[in-house]
Design an enzyme around this catalytic site. Structure first.
Site, short mmCIF file in Angstrom:
data_model
loop_
_atom_site.label_atom_id
_atom_site.label_comp_id
_atom_site.label_asym_id
_atom_site.label_seq_id
_atom_site.Cartn_x
_atom_site.Cartn_y
_atom_site.Cartn_z
N HIS A 1 -5.12 14.54 -9.11
CA HIS A 1 -5.47 13.15 -9.38
C HIS A 1 -4.71 12.55 -10.57
O HIS A 1 -4.37 11.38 -10.57
CB HIS A 1 -6.97 13.05 -9.61
CG HIS A 1 -7.59 11.91 -8.89
ND1 HIS A 1 -7.84 11.93 -7.54
CD2 HIS A 1 -8.00 10.70 -9.33
CE1 HIS A 1 -8.37 10.79 -7.18
NE2 HIS A 1 -8.48 10.02 -8.25
N ASN B 1 -2.15 12.90 -3.85
CA ASN B 1 -3.22 13.40 -4.73
C ASN B 1 -3.58 14.83 -4.39
O ASN B 1 -3.76 15.66 -5.28
CB ASN B 1 -4.49 12.56 -4.54
CG ASN B 1 -4.54 11.35 -5.44
OD1 ASN B 1 -4.11 11.42 -6.59
ND2 ASN B 1 -5.04 10.25 -4.94
N ASP C 1 -2.52 9.28 -10.62
CA ASP C 1 -2.66 8.14 -11.53
C ASP C 1 -1.29 7.72 -12.10
O ASP C 1 -0.97 6.54 -12.20
CB ASP C 1 -3.61 8.48 -12.68
CG ASP C 1 -5.07 8.46 -12.24
OD1 ASP C 1 -5.33 8.08 -11.08
OD2 ASP C 1 -5.93 8.83 -13.05
N ASP D 1 0.84 -1.20 0.00
CA ASP D 1 0.00 0.00 0.00
C ASP D 1 0.88 1.25 0.00
O ASP D 1 1.81 1.38 0.79
CB ASP D 1 -0.90 -0.02 1.25
CG ASP D 1 -1.91 1.11 1.27
OD1 ASP D 1 -3.11 0.82 1.11
OD2 ASP D 1 -1.50 2.27 1.45
N GLU E 1 -5.09 2.25 -4.04
CA GLU E 1 -3.63 2.43 -4.11
C GLU E 1 -2.96 1.25 -3.43
O GLU E 1 -1.95 1.37 -2.77
CB GLU E 1 -3.17 3.76 -3.48
CG GLU E 1 -4.09 4.30 -2.43
CD GLU E 1 -3.91 3.62 -1.08
OE1 GLU E 1 -4.76 2.76 -0.78
OE2 GLU E 1 -2.97 3.94 -0.34
P1 GH3 Z 1 -1.80 5.44 4.32
O1 GH3 Z 1 -0.39 5.84 4.36
O2 GH3 Z 1 -2.37 5.16 5.67
O3 GH3 Z 1 -2.05 4.33 3.37
O4 GH3 Z 1 -2.59 6.73 3.80
P2 GH3 Z 1 -3.20 6.94 2.36
O5 GH3 Z 1 -3.51 8.37 2.21
O6 GH3 Z 1 -2.34 6.32 1.33
O7 GH3 Z 1 -4.51 6.04 2.43
P3 GH3 Z 1 -6.02 6.41 2.32
O8 GH3 Z 1 -6.73 5.09 2.30
O9 GH3 Z 1 -6.41 7.41 3.36
O10 GH3 Z 1 -6.17 7.12 0.92
C1 GH3 Z 1 -5.98 6.42 -0.26
C2 GH3 Z 1 -6.03 7.42 -1.38
O11 GH3 Z 1 -5.82 6.77 -2.63
C3 GH3 Z 1 -7.35 8.10 -1.47
C4 GH3 Z 1 -7.75 7.97 -2.91
O12 GH3 Z 1 -8.17 9.18 -3.45
C5 GH3 Z 1 -6.50 7.51 -3.61
N1 GH3 Z 1 -6.79 6.69 -4.77
C6 GH3 Z 1 -7.43 5.49 -4.81
N2 GH3 Z 1 -7.54 5.06 -6.09
C7 GH3 Z 1 -6.97 5.99 -6.88
C8 GH3 Z 1 -6.77 6.13 -8.30
O13 GH3 Z 1 -7.15 5.29 -9.11
N3 GH3 Z 1 -6.14 7.24 -8.74
C9 GH3 Z 1 -5.70 8.20 -7.88
N4 GH3 Z 1 -5.07 9.26 -8.38
N5 GH3 Z 1 -5.88 8.11 -6.56
C10 GH3 Z 1 -6.50 7.04 -6.05
MG MG Z 2 -2.09 4.21 1.35
MG MG Z 3 -5.06 1.75 1.02
MG MG Z 4 -5.62 3.27 3.31
#
Ligand code: GH3
Ligand code: MG
Ligand code: MG
Ligand code: MG
Ligand code: MG
Length: 314
Positions: A201, A196, A205, A188, A232
């Site tokens: 965004h 982001n 990506d 992760d 992610e």
């Molecule tokens: P942690 O270190 O605890 O993992 O914090 P984090 O911010 O990485 O985790 P969190 O689950 O809070 O946020 C995940 C983020 O990933 C939020 C979401 O907008 C982003 N994300 C998920 N899928 C995609 C995608 O396909 N494209 C983009 N650009 N962002 C994405």
């Molecule tokens: Mg994360």
């Molecule tokens: Mg995650």
């Molecule tokens: Mg998370």
């Protein structure tokens, strides 16, 4: 071609109908006020809705501008072009009509040539909108179908979750039969929401693609398998690999990311993009379920986050 004429004056309705009919615009329905028009529209099947509405500005039961605004606010009617027909040449009315969503404006007395030109142009607008809508629906349907058929994640090009599930089921069976080890890496990205938020965004990506690529760069065997598990989060399935081998690969992934050194503008732990990795391994028992192994890698990942991120925990 279907027309709806909304006007309180019977003479006006008759005049418009007669002219348009004579000019080959086909059938027109009419209503003597907005309430009657709405009732008529509401009981009309979708495919038989009018292509163009001619709306009088001044009617006893409603103002044509308000009526147009109301009509355009209903998704079922937004796409029907409305032509405001009025004796008024006040600029406020013209402005109000367009602000309410009217597509055109004709002043009374109506001239045949102008009426036909404007109705014809509204009709073409409607046809274009209908065709665009059909194309959009078709495209949406095809995209959904492709996604359902595909085993790949559209963004990163690695396997999707469904493909992972079937591959795990297969490898699980095989390792159970051969009494071989199998390990899972739940990976992760750290502080990815902030990434982001800081860069947008689209950059997010790009980062996801680069991380997927870096993980695959660390792979050493053709059977090592990477899937996008969720947003992610990635999962690596490593057949014939025990805990030691799984942890070694996890370190190789961290090294790849350190070499890549993608700048992270808002990470609390590093100036570049890092990942946390939970590792789980087992030799599957015949008949056992694979889901506890997935759960174990997820739990280890959670501990890696708790331990400060950019960590490998097994
Ligand atoms: P942690 O270190 O605890 O993992 O914090 P984090 O911010 O990485 O985790 P969190 O689950 O809070 O946020 C995940 C983020 O990933 C939020 C979401 O907008 C982003 N994300 C998920 N899928 C995609 C995608 O396909 N494209 C983009 N650009 N962002 C994405
Ligand atoms: Mg994360
Ligand atoms: Mg995650
Ligand atoms: Mg998370
Ligand atoms: Mg009137």
């Amino acid at each position: 071609m279907r027309l709806l004429i909304i006007d309180d004056s019977e003479t006006s309705r008759l005049l418009l109908k007669t002219v348009l009919h004579a000019e080959g615009f086909g059938g027109a329905e009419d209503a003597e006020g907005f309430a009657a028009a709405l009732a008529l529209l509401d009981r009309t099947p979708e495919q038989e809705l009018p292509d163009v509405i001619l709306m009088d500005l001044e009617m006893p039961d409603a103002n044509g501008i308000d009526a147009t605004r109301q009509l355009k606010s209903k998704p079922r009617y937004t796409d029907i072009p409305v032509i405001m027909v009025t004796a008024s040449d006040r600029l406020e009315d013209l402005e109000g009509a367009f602000a309410a969503g009217a597509n055109d404006y004709i002043t009374k007395p109506v001239h045949r040539v102008e009426l036909c030109a404007r109705v014809g142009s509204a009709q073409r607008l409607k046809q274009e909108m209908d065709q665009r809508k059909i194309r959009e629906l078709e495209l949406e349907r095809m995209t959904r179908e492709l996604e359902a058929l595909s085993s790949l994640d559209g963004l990163t090009g690695v396997a999707n979750r469904r493909h992972f599930d079937s591959t795990l089921a297969q490898e699980w069976q095989r390792c159970a039969r051969d009494q071989a080890p199998l390990s899972l890496l739940m990976i992760d990205i750290d502080f990815f929401k902030r990434y982001n938020d800081a860069l947008g965004h689209l950059e997010g990506d790009k980062c996801l693609k680069a991380v997927a690529h870096a993980i695959q760069n660390a792979f050493r065997r053709p059977a090592d398998f990477l899937a996008r598990f969720g947003g992610e989060e990635f999962i690596a399935l490593l057949p014939d690999t025990d805990m030691e081998g799984g942890c070694r690969l996890a370190r190789a992934i961290q090294n790849q990311l350190a070499t890549l050194a993608m700048p992270h503008p808002d990470s609390s732990i590093s100036d570049h993009v890092t990942v946390s990795i939970g590792v789980a391994a087992t030799v599957p028992l015949p008949g056992a379920e694979s889901s506890p192994l997935v759960a174990a890698s997820d739990k280890a990942l959670y501990k890696a986050k708790k331990a400060g991120r950019d960590q490998i925990i097994n």
